[in-house]
Design a protein around this motif. Structure first.
Motif, PDB file in Angstrom:
ATOM      1  N   ILE A 159      52.799  24.750  40.390  1.00  0.00           N
ATOM      2  CA  ILE A 159      53.593  25.979  40.280  1.00  0.00           C
ATOM      3  C   ILE A 159      55.013  25.664  39.849  1.00  0.00           C
ATOM      4  N   ASP A 160      55.571  24.567  40.412  1.00  0.00           N
ATOM      5  CA  ASP A 160      56.938  24.187  40.032  1.00  0.00           C
ATOM      6  C   ASP A 160      57.017  23.815  38.558  1.00  0.00           C
ATOM      7  N   ALA A 161      55.991  23.100  38.059  1.00  0.00           N
ATOM      8  CA  ALA A 161      55.983  22.747  36.640  1.00  0.00           C
ATOM      9  C   ALA A 161      55.883  23.995  35.769  1.00  0.00           C
ATOM     10  N   LEU A 162      55.054  24.955  36.196  1.00  0.00           N
ATOM     11  CA  LEU A 162      54.924  26.193  35.433  1.00  0.00           C
ATOM     12  C   LEU A 162      56.236  26.973  35.407  1.00  0.00           C
ATOM     13  N   VAL A 163      56.874  27.078  36.574  1.00  0.00           N
ATOM     14  CA  VAL A 163      58.164  27.780  36.629  1.00  0.00           C
ATOM     15  C   VAL A 163      59.205  27.043  35.791  1.00  0.00           C
ATOM     16  N   GLY A 164      59.164  25.712  35.796  1.00  0.00           N
ATOM     17  CA  GLY A 164      60.096  24.954  34.969  1.00  0.00           C
ATOM     18  C   GLY A 164      59.917  25.234  33.489  1.00  0.00           C
ATOM     19  N   ASP A 165      58.658  25.328  33.049  1.00  0.00           N
ATOM     20  CA  ASP A 165      58.396  25.670  31.642  1.00  0.00           C
ATOM     21  C   ASP A 165      58.915  27.060  31.304  1.00  0.00           C
ATOM     22  N   LEU A 166      58.703  27.990  32.208  1.00  0.00           N
ATOM     23  CA  LEU A 166      59.166  29.364  31.957  1.00  0.00           C
ATOM     24  C   LEU A 166      60.692  29.430  31.899  1.00  0.00           C
ATOM     25  N   LEU A 167      61.362  28.711  32.804  1.00  0.00           N
ATOM     26  CA  LEU A 167      62.825  28.698  32.777  1.00  0.00           C
ATOM     27  C   LEU A 167      63.350  28.052  31.504  1.00  0.00           C
ATOM     28  N   ALA A 168      62.707  26.959  31.084  1.00  0.00           N
ATOM     29  CA  ALA A 168      63.134  26.301  29.844  1.00  0.00           C
ATOM     30  C   ALA A 168      62.925  27.223  28.655  1.00  0.00           C
ATOM     31  N   GLN A 169      61.795  27.942  28.652  1.00  0.00           N
ATOM     32  CA  GLN A 169      61.539  28.855  27.542  1.00  0.00           C
ATOM     33  C   GLN A 169      62.552  29.983  27.510  1.00  0.00           C
ATOM     34  N   SER A 170      62.939  30.502  28.676  1.00  0.00           N
ATOM     35  CA  SER A 170      63.937  31.576  28.723  1.00  0.00           C
ATOM     36  C   SER A 170      65.290  31.082  28.239  1.00  0.00           C
ATOM     37  N   ARG A 171      65.646  29.822  28.549  1.00  0.00           N
ATOM     38  CA  ARG A 171      66.919  29.280  28.057  1.00  0.00           C
ATOM     39  C   ARG A 171      66.913  29.173  26.543  1.00  0.00           C
TER      40      ARG A 171
ATOM     41  N   PHE B 134      65.810  18.575  27.283  1.00  0.00           N
ATOM     42  CA  PHE B 134      65.238  17.348  26.744  1.00  0.00           C
ATOM     43  C   PHE B 134      64.378  16.644  27.797  1.00  0.00           C
ATOM     44  N   ALA B 135      64.822  16.648  29.042  1.00  0.00           N
ATOM     45  CA  ALA B 135      64.014  16.069  30.113  1.00  0.00           C
ATOM     46  C   ALA B 135      62.711  16.841  30.288  1.00  0.00           C
ATOM     47  N   ARG B 136      62.767  18.165  30.138  1.00  0.00           N
ATOM     48  CA  ARG B 136      61.561  18.972  30.233  1.00  0.00           C
ATOM     49  C   ARG B 136      60.601  18.630  29.103  1.00  0.00           C
ATOM     50  N   ALA B 137      61.119  18.405  27.897  1.00  0.00           N
ATOM     51  CA  ALA B 137      60.257  18.059  26.765  1.00  0.00           C
ATOM     52  C   ALA B 137      59.541  16.734  27.008  1.00  0.00           C
ATOM     53  N   LEU B 138      60.279  15.702  27.472  1.00  0.00           N
ATOM     54  CA  LEU B 138      59.650  14.412  27.743  1.00  0.00           C
ATOM     55  C   LEU B 138      58.647  14.521  28.893  1.00  0.00           C
ATOM     56  N   ALA B 139      58.987  15.302  29.911  1.00  0.00           N
ATOM     57  CA  ALA B 139      58.055  15.480  31.028  1.00  0.00           C
ATOM     58  C   ALA B 139      56.765  16.149  30.566  1.00  0.00           C
TER      59      ALA B 139
END
Length: 428
Positions: free
Chosen positions: A260-272, A319-324
């Motif tokens: 769930i945390d990874a999914l929320v992280g993707d959504l936050l990155a996409q919103s940014r 960038f950290a999200r992309a590598l992750a």
């Protein structure tokens, strides 16, 4: 003011047509006034012509005034040739001779003193009837006709000027009412800035439609994906309360929370990225790669550096999200991470994750970066991927002026990553 009155008062075609008509009318009035002042009896031009005629007649008759036969011949010739009446008078005003048909009340009269050596010998009176038909109408009627034709043509001009704006207003209204498929349709005779504006409007509408469609699809997909881990969390908590496999249930809970945390992280990155909220910094590629491996629980020996990569200018969080996401994709769908390869190029740095999977099918090199793309096999569906990870990697790369890329390895497996331009050199 309601919408109808706004439309009536602000209709550009009607206003242009009206102003064209006013401009033509004022031009016609000004032309008429000038013509009347110039050519009407009593006007400046008329006065100058009468003064010249008076001087000419006075001099000619002054030369022959004492020669009765010559004076009569001159007067008769003027009366016959010019179709006017000529009356000769003595200095006291008494009529001596008259030639011509006489004059009525509508005639104009010219009195020219016959002069010779400064002495007044008599007066020559010339009068003529205003027999020209139409008078001022002879030029006023063509002027009115020309004005009407110009005004009619101005209607076509006003229509061609206003139609593109009306079409753009219609499309803007349709988009405002939620019809994101509306597009501006310009005729083949429309050119110039109107076409450029309509193309920009259509491109904006297409982007809005695509973004709204992606958001609706994302909302539906996220809602669906969240139901599964939430249901499992609910079940695990119930089992934990009952004392069944407590430690195992807690480990499962950690994994579900991590998903769930990874999914929320993707959504936050996409919103940014949607709001272009980038805070770029100079990042060391090797240090960033080591940190990404550490967060993914992979040893530093997986890092492979080729050349001497220079710093890149990127948003640290994105960038950290992309590598992750690249590392997570290799673990979930690629049979595990083989290496994180950092390659230095002339003006860019490539970050690629090599996996031990079966590789990419033909055509997947681009499709894997599409939103919500998942392989059609059962195994990929069972892994619960939403299909946003690599799409987010591509968007992050493009937002930083780079690109995402993917290819198969000769040893087997795939090599998926992104390429970012190097940061500008700092000046002292």
């Amino acid at each position: 003011m309601n919408r109808l009155s706004c439309y009536v008062r602000a209709r550009l075609q009607r206003r242009l047509f009206l102003w064209f008509g006013v401009a033509i009318l004022l031009s016609g009035v000004a032309f008429s006034i000038v013509m009347l002042l110039v050519s009407a009896p009593g006007g400046p031009a008329w006065a100058r012509e009468m003064s010249r005629a008076r001087a000419f007649l006075g001099a000619r008759f002054g030369e022959v005034w004492h020669d009765d036969r010559a004076r009569e011949a001159l007067a008769r010739a003027i009366a016959d040739d010019l179709d006017v009446s000529v009356t000769l008078r003595d200095p006291s005003g008494a009529a001596l001779q008259a030639f011509g048909h006489g004059c009525g009340r509508r005639a104009w009269t010219l009195d020219a003193p016959a002069m010779r050596e400064g002495h007044r010998l008599g007066v020559v009176s010339i009068c003529a009837e205003r027999t020209r038909t139409g008078g001022p109408l002879r030029w006023l009627a063509p002027l009115v006709a020309a004005g009407m034709i110009l005004w009619a043509l101005s209607g076509t001009v006003a229509r061609r000027l206003s139609r593109p704006l009306e079409e753009l207003a219609r499309v803007a209204g349709e988009i405002g009412r939620g019809n994101y498929g509306a597009r501006a349709r310009m005729g083949r005779h429309v050119h110039g800035e109107a076409v450029v504006l309509s193309m920009a409007m259509n491109e904006m509408a297409a982007r809005i439609e695509r973004q709204m469609s992606d958001q609706r699809e994302l909302l539906a997909a996220v809602s669906h994906e969240l139901r599964t881990p939430l249901a499992r969390i609910r079940l695990l908590t119930e089992l934990t309360r009952d004392g069944v496999s407590v430690q195992k249930n807690l480990d499962e809970l950690d994994r579900e929370v991590f998903e769930i945390d990874a999914l929320v992280g993707d959504l936050l990155a996409q919103s940014r990225l949607d709001f272009t909220a980038l805070a770029k910094e100079r990042l060391d590629p090797v240090e960033t790669g080591l940190r990404a491996l550490e967060r993914a629980g992979i040893g530093a020996e997986a890092l492979v550096v080729e050349g001497k990569p220079e710093p890149v200018l990127a948003d640290p969080t994105l960038f950290a999200r992309a590598l992750a996401n690249l590392l997570d994709n290799a673990k979930k769908h690629g049979g595990g991470v083989v290496a994180l390869r950092i390659t230095a190029a002339t003006d860019a740095v490539a970050f690629e994750v090599e996996d031990a999977g079966r590789g990419l099918e033909p055509g997947e090199e681009k499709r894997i970066f599409e939103p919500f793309y998942r392989r059609p096999d059962e195994k990929a569906r069972e892994q619960g991927s939403l299909g946003l990870g690599l799409s987010l990697v591509s968007r992050i790369a493009e937002a930083h002026g780079g690109r995402a890329r993917a290819a198969n390895r000769e040893e087997g497996g795939a090599r998926i990553g992104l390429e970012l331009p190097v940061a500008p050199r700092q000046t002292a």
